[in-house]
Enzyme design. Structure first.
Site, PDB file in Angstrom:
ATOM      1  N   SER A   1       0.826  -1.203   0.000  1.00  0.00           N
ATOM      2  CA  SER A   1       0.000   0.000   0.000  1.00  0.00           C
ATOM      3  C   SER A   1       0.860   1.253   0.000  1.00  0.00           C
ATOM      4  CB  SER A   1      -0.902   0.014   1.235  1.00  0.00           C
ATOM      5  OG  SER A   1      -1.564   1.257   1.368  1.00  0.00           O
TER       6      SER A   1
ATOM      7  N   TYR B   1      -2.502   0.291  10.028  1.00  0.00           N
ATOM      8  CA  TYR B   1      -2.681  -0.368   8.730  1.00  0.00           C
ATOM      9  C   TYR B   1      -1.422  -0.192   7.889  1.00  0.00           C
ATOM     10  CZ  TYR B   1      -3.825  -0.810   3.809  1.00  0.00           C
ATOM     11  OH  TYR B   1      -3.776  -1.140   2.471  1.00  0.00           O
TER      12      TYR B   1
ATOM     13  N   LYS C   1     -17.416  -1.472   0.623  1.00  0.00           N
ATOM     14  CA  LYS C   1     -16.396  -0.880   1.488  1.00  0.00           C
ATOM     15  C   LYS C   1     -16.920   0.293   2.313  1.00  0.00           C
ATOM     16  CE  LYS C   1     -12.202  -0.430  -0.222  1.00  0.00           C
ATOM     17  NZ  LYS C   1     -11.412  -1.351   0.619  1.00  0.00           N
TER      18      LYS C   1
END
Length: 336
Positions: free
Chosen positions: A113, A136, A174
């Site tokens: 990411s 995250y 999402k």
């Protein structure tokens, strides 16, 4: 057999679709369907079998010949505060898959990411520019470090793909973590208006920029890596070109207007007509907000990947085309 984790998710389902388009049918789709709405992303796909993510690690040795693992599954909530869950789900699970793939000489292509860069102003695959701001991002960054240490002695390809701002079909489940494009489309559908942040620091209203990349392009890069097993490493996956939120909103509005039989409008016309509304920049985001991201894709190009990425207007047009309700389109046409 090819394993795709997160196969019912936003990016994972597009990877399965891209594999299907290449004639791949022996696909084991792995996911967690606690949020059952995700099943819709699998309906039109051709898979050999489905398995819950909690079963996969214990059954890997029983699955027979595995040609590749596309590890797209993760908790992608950048606001998540449960660090134990995030590390178990994103880091420890990935370590198990990495160990297995290296022991069995199986290519592993996994989702990293751009969150690994934090507030950096340089988006290059180099630890000097990486400083994640949330757990995250840290879970993704830490796994990348393990991969980097192992790259010198791999038994099979390992590819980490750092996704930038991905948008496109299949992300409705999402919710608030869906792309800005998705939320713009919902705002236009319900209010015939798109809302953006106003001016902040040195950025004019709506001129904050992101590297927005279509999910179809992300899926194609995954497949390109699978088809080029000589390539290993960590690579940015963005277009390499930043676009403003104004440009994104303009693309969303024009994609709908043209389908309704109207002419496309300039940004200035949209602003004058109130089709774009600017909100005061939220106090709770000040000092925590990235006003600019742009992937450095030099390493991807040096690896031999010359894939053409869709610019924002083209990608948004494809998104709207894939999701617009034909009856709604007809209704708007009748009102012209």
């Amino acid at each position: 057999m090819i394993i795709v984790t997160g196969a019912a998710g936003f990016i994972g389902s597009q990877v399965v679709k891209a594999l299907n388009q290449r004639g791949e049918r022996a696909i084991l789709a792995v996911d967690n369907l606690t949020k059952g709405d995700k099943f819709r992303n699998l309906v039109m796909l051709d898979i050999a079998d489905y398995m819950d993510k909690t079963e996969l690690l214990g059954r890997l040795q029983q699955l027979g010949k595995i040609d590749a693992v596309f590890h797209q599954g993760a908790c992608s909530d950048t606001t998540g505060s449960d660090g134990r869950y995030m590390m178990n789900n994103n880091y420890n699970y990935s370590i198990h898959l990495l160990d297995f793939c290296q022991q069995q000489r199986i290519p592993l292509i996994y989702a990293s990411s751009a969150a690994t860069y934090g507030n950096s102003s340089t988006f290059k695959e180099d630890p000097r520019y990486e400083a994640p701001l949330n757990v995250y991002g840290y879970s993704k960054w830490l796994f990348d470090q393990v991969v980097r240490r192992r790259l010198g002695a791999t038994t099979a390809p390992i590819v980490g793909l750092r996704y930038f701002n991905v948008y496109g079909p299949g992300e409705a489940h999402k919710g608030r973590m869906a792309s800005v494009s998705f939320h713009h489309m919902q705002q236009w559908k319900s209010q015939r208006q798109v809302r953006l942040f106003g001016a902040h620091n040195d950025w004019d209203a709506g001129e904050q920029q992101r590297d927005f990349i279509a999910v179809q392009d992300v899926a194609q890069i995954n497949c390109w890596m699978y088809e080029h097993p000589q390539v290993s490493g960590i690579f940015n996956v963005g277009t390499g070109v930043a676009a403003s939120f104004n440009q994104l909103a303009q693309s969303v509005i024009n994609a709908h207007l043209v389908r309704e039989g109207h002419k496309a409008l300039s940004l200035e016309s949209m602003q004058q007509q109130g089709l774009i509304q600017y909100l005061d920049f939220p106090e709770d985001l000040k000092g925590k907000y990235q006003s600019f991201t742009q992937a450095d894709i030099t390493r991807l190009r040096e690896a031999g990947c010359d894939y053409r990425f869709m610019p924002v207007a083209e990608g948004v047009e494809a998104y709207v085309s894939a999701t617009i309700d034909p009856s709604e389109q007809s209704r708007h046409r009748s009102q012209i």
